[in-house]
Design an enzyme around this catalytic site. Sequence first.
Site, PDB file in Angstrom:
ATOM      1  N   HIS A  92      -3.944   7.073   1.278  1.00  0.00           N
ATOM      2  CA  HIS A  92      -4.195   5.603   1.037  1.00  0.00           C
ATOM      3  C   HIS A  92      -5.532   5.457   1.452  1.00  0.00           C
ATOM      4  O   HIS A  92      -6.222   5.873   2.306  1.00  0.00           O
ATOM      5  CB  HIS A  92      -3.261   4.737   1.511  1.00  0.00           C
ATOM      6  CG  HIS A  92      -3.535   3.357   1.170  1.00  0.00           C
ATOM      7  ND1 HIS A  92      -3.554   2.610  -0.025  1.00  0.00           N
ATOM      8  CD2 HIS A  92      -3.525   2.197   2.029  1.00  0.00           C
ATOM      9  CE1 HIS A  92      -3.990   1.756  -0.097  1.00  0.00           C
ATOM     10  NE2 HIS A  92      -3.940   1.331   1.251  1.00  0.00           N
TER      11      HIS A  92
ATOM     12  N   CYS B 290       0.793  -1.216   0.065  1.00  0.00           N
ATOM     13  CA  CYS B 290       0.091   0.020  -0.172  1.00  0.00           C
ATOM     14  C   CYS B 290       0.770   1.293   0.001  1.00  0.00           C
ATOM     15  O   CYS B 290       0.541   2.305  -0.460  1.00  0.00           O
ATOM     16  CB  CYS B 290      -1.060  -0.003   1.192  1.00  0.00           C
ATOM     17  SG  CYS B 290      -2.132  -1.448   1.097  1.00  0.00           S
TER      18      CYS B 290
ATOM     19  N   ASN C  35      -9.900  -1.178  -1.784  1.00  0.00           N
ATOM     20  CA  ASN C  35      -8.459  -0.657  -1.615  1.00  0.00           C
ATOM     21  C   ASN C  35      -7.615  -1.507  -2.882  1.00  0.00           C
ATOM     22  O   ASN C  35      -7.825  -2.612  -3.054  1.00  0.00           O
ATOM     23  CB  ASN C  35      -8.306  -1.570  -0.192  1.00  0.00           C
ATOM     24  CG  ASN C  35      -6.777  -1.225   0.145  1.00  0.00           C
ATOM     25  OD1 ASN C  35      -5.919  -0.653  -0.763  1.00  0.00           O
ATOM     26  ND2 ASN C  35      -6.188  -1.632   1.300  1.00  0.00           N
TER      27      ASN C  35
HETATM   28  O1  UT7 Z   1      -4.234  -1.501   2.918  1.00  0.00           O
HETATM   29  C1  UT7 Z   1      -3.631  -2.414   3.741  1.00  0.00           C
HETATM   30  C2  UT7 Z   1      -3.823  -2.401   5.027  1.00  0.00           C
HETATM   31  N1  UT7 Z   1      -5.025  -2.829   5.573  1.00  0.00           N
HETATM   32  C3  UT7 Z   1      -5.682  -2.246   6.576  1.00  0.00           C
HETATM   33  O2  UT7 Z   1      -5.266  -0.882   6.825  1.00  0.00           O
HETATM   34  C4  UT7 Z   1      -6.876  -2.960   7.024  1.00  0.00           C
HETATM   35  C5  UT7 Z   1      -6.937  -2.607   8.384  1.00  0.00           C
HETATM   36  N2  UT7 Z   1      -8.171  -3.398   9.316  1.00  0.00           N
HETATM   37  C6  UT7 Z   1      -9.380  -3.108   9.200  1.00  0.00           C
HETATM   38  O3  UT7 Z   1      -9.640  -2.333   8.418  1.00  0.00           O
HETATM   39  C7  UT7 Z   1     -10.206  -3.792   9.911  1.00  0.00           C
HETATM   40  O4  UT7 Z   1      -9.833  -4.691  10.854  1.00  0.00           O
HETATM   41  C8  UT7 Z   1     -11.131  -4.680   9.197  1.00  0.00           C
HETATM   42  C9  UT7 Z   1     -12.127  -4.010   8.227  1.00  0.00           C
HETATM   43  C10 UT7 Z   1     -10.382  -5.520   8.194  1.00  0.00           C
HETATM   44  C11 UT7 Z   1     -12.201  -5.721   9.875  1.00  0.00           C
HETATM   45  O5  UT7 Z   1     -12.905  -4.815  10.913  1.00  0.00           O
HETATM   46  P1  UT7 Z   1     -13.124  -5.121  12.248  1.00  0.00           P
HETATM   47  O6  UT7 Z   1     -13.798  -4.146  12.917  1.00  0.00           O
HETATM   48  O7  UT7 Z   1     -11.399  -5.001  12.924  1.00  0.00           O
HETATM   49  O8  UT7 Z   1     -13.453  -6.617  12.308  1.00  0.00           O
HETATM   50  P2  UT7 Z   1     -13.021  -7.927  13.022  1.00  0.00           P
HETATM   51  O9  UT7 Z   1     -12.011  -8.496  12.269  1.00  0.00           O
HETATM   52  O10 UT7 Z   1     -12.986  -7.873  14.410  1.00  0.00           O
HETATM   53  O11 UT7 Z   1     -14.266  -8.834  12.867  1.00  0.00           O
HETATM   54  C12 UT7 Z   1     -15.474  -8.647  13.387  1.00  0.00           C
HETATM   55  C13 UT7 Z   1     -16.334  -9.877  12.995  1.00  0.00           C
HETATM   56  C14 UT7 Z   1     -15.597 -11.203  13.441  1.00  0.00           C
HETATM   57  O12 UT7 Z   1     -16.831 -11.918  13.659  1.00  0.00           O
HETATM   58  P3  UT7 Z   1     -16.846 -12.521  15.223  1.00  0.00           P
HETATM   59  O13 UT7 Z   1     -15.524 -13.073  15.784  1.00  0.00           O
HETATM   60  O14 UT7 Z   1     -17.039 -11.112  16.098  1.00  0.00           O
HETATM   61  O15 UT7 Z   1     -18.145 -13.231  15.478  1.00  0.00           O
HETATM   62  C15 UT7 Z   1     -15.529 -11.551  11.950  1.00  0.00           C
HETATM   63  O16 UT7 Z   1     -15.605 -12.869  11.828  1.00  0.00           O
HETATM   64  O17 UT7 Z   1     -16.846  -9.482  11.560  1.00  0.00           O
HETATM   65  C16 UT7 Z   1     -16.527 -11.112  10.925  1.00  0.00           C
HETATM   66  N3  UT7 Z   1     -16.217 -10.711   9.916  1.00  0.00           N
HETATM   67  C17 UT7 Z   1     -17.029 -10.395   8.791  1.00  0.00           C
HETATM   68  N4  UT7 Z   1     -18.261 -10.425   8.591  1.00  0.00           N
HETATM   69  C18 UT7 Z   1     -19.064 -10.139   7.603  1.00  0.00           C
HETATM   70  C19 UT7 Z   1     -14.843 -10.500   9.199  1.00  0.00           C
HETATM   71  N5  UT7 Z   1     -14.990 -10.213   7.874  1.00  0.00           N
HETATM   72  C20 UT7 Z   1     -16.360 -10.440   7.549  1.00  0.00           C
HETATM   73  C21 UT7 Z   1     -17.171 -10.070   6.367  1.00  0.00           C
HETATM   74  N6  UT7 Z   1     -18.197 -10.095   6.373  1.00  0.00           N
HETATM   75  N7  UT7 Z   1     -16.402  -9.659   5.307  1.00  0.00           N
END
Ligand code: UT7
Length: 336
Positions: free
Chosen positions: A263, A113, A293
């Site tokens: 970004h 990125c 992204n």
């Molecule tokens: O450009 C490269 C750099 N990348 C980044 O900067 C990404 C940085 N990270 C993020 O933007 C966030 O961490 C994410 C958008 C990737 C995830 O958001 P989050 O609020 O941290 O969600 P999480 O990973 O804690 O997941 C929350 C819940 C989980 O379920 P439980 O364990 O709470 O039951 C996941 O299994 O959401 C679930 N989950 C989804 N649900 C529906 C994870 N992905 C999905 C999905 N759809 N696509």
Amino acid sequence: MLRSKILSTGMYVPPNLFKNNDIAAMMDTSDEWIRQRTGIEQRYWVDENTSTSDLGVEAANRALKNAGIDKSEIDMIIVATLSPDHEFPGTACFVQKKLGLPGIAALDIRQQCTGFIYSLSIADQFIRSGTYKKILIVGAEVHSKGMDKTTRGRDVAVLFGDGAGAVVLGATVVKDAKTDSHILSTHIHADGTFADELWTQAPGTGNGKDRINEQDLLELRQYPKMNGKTVFVHAVKRMPETLLNALQVNSLTPEDIDLFVFHQANLRINDMIAKQFNIPEEKVFNTIQKYANTTAATIPIGLDEAVRAGKLKKGMLVASAAFGSGFTWGSAIYRW
Ligand code: UT7
């Protein structure tokens, strides 16, 4: 003083549009989850016959046309991508071949990125030193062919889109730094301690006897893995840090900047940075809603969109910052 400036921009995304609901038809996710957590509404993904260099060439041709120069004036091609056409040679060589520019330098940048900021920084050094006069920088990605598009891979698959952005960087003699277009400074960083927090493990020589074997495939090591929360925490620390550094080096305050082209990994990340620096909404140009992204392509796509939307005009002071896998991060300040 001899400096570099962005002469033109160009971008290209493939025609196949996937809205969040189209993704929800492939895996257990929802439009609501994707929008709320990331701000993404849609993305474009290539068909099977399109490669990263194909996207890159489209963006490059648009940037060359917008610069009003003949391609023979280009001294060097830099391509930033994490999704190369092939393991080797570098994608810059394929872009060069398709553009028909044999003989000039062609360099790949693998800084994910932050790839565009790294490319800009390297190109800026070549121009400041007087080595080259015009450098084509391309950021291009095809994520869609490398992700697990099932529920297993949903935490990554919903986030990334395919696309390319390009700029032509040219030499310029700056007489008045307060008005003349030029790159003021670039700042690049990395911390490999976190290399496996967002990575694709296979194929690779770090995997024992074979670069990839059946076990790797069974354990899905060919797909990107991300510790989203760790990446998020570091992104909201490092992006403001490098942005602040860039402002301080140039004796500027956030108020001096006319447009921020960050970004686009998550709208929440950019909103947090904007809040931290007290930046009004209209000064932050976001594209994640439309393109998701696109990694190294994101900032040049943002610049091209901003130009075409009439938001980025000559004389404006622009700041960019990025954070991504590596971890890598960086920033740049430039007068348009
Ligand atoms: O450009 C490269 C750099 N990348 C980044 O900067 C990404 C940085 N990270 C993020 O933007 C966030 O961490 C994410 C958008 C990737 C995830 O958001 P989050 O609020 O941290 O969600 P999480 O990973 O804690 O997941 C929350 C819940 C989980 O379920 P439980 O364990 O709470 O039951 C996941 O299994 O959401 C679930 N989950 C989804 N649900 C529906 C994870 N992905 C999905 C999905 N759809 N696509």
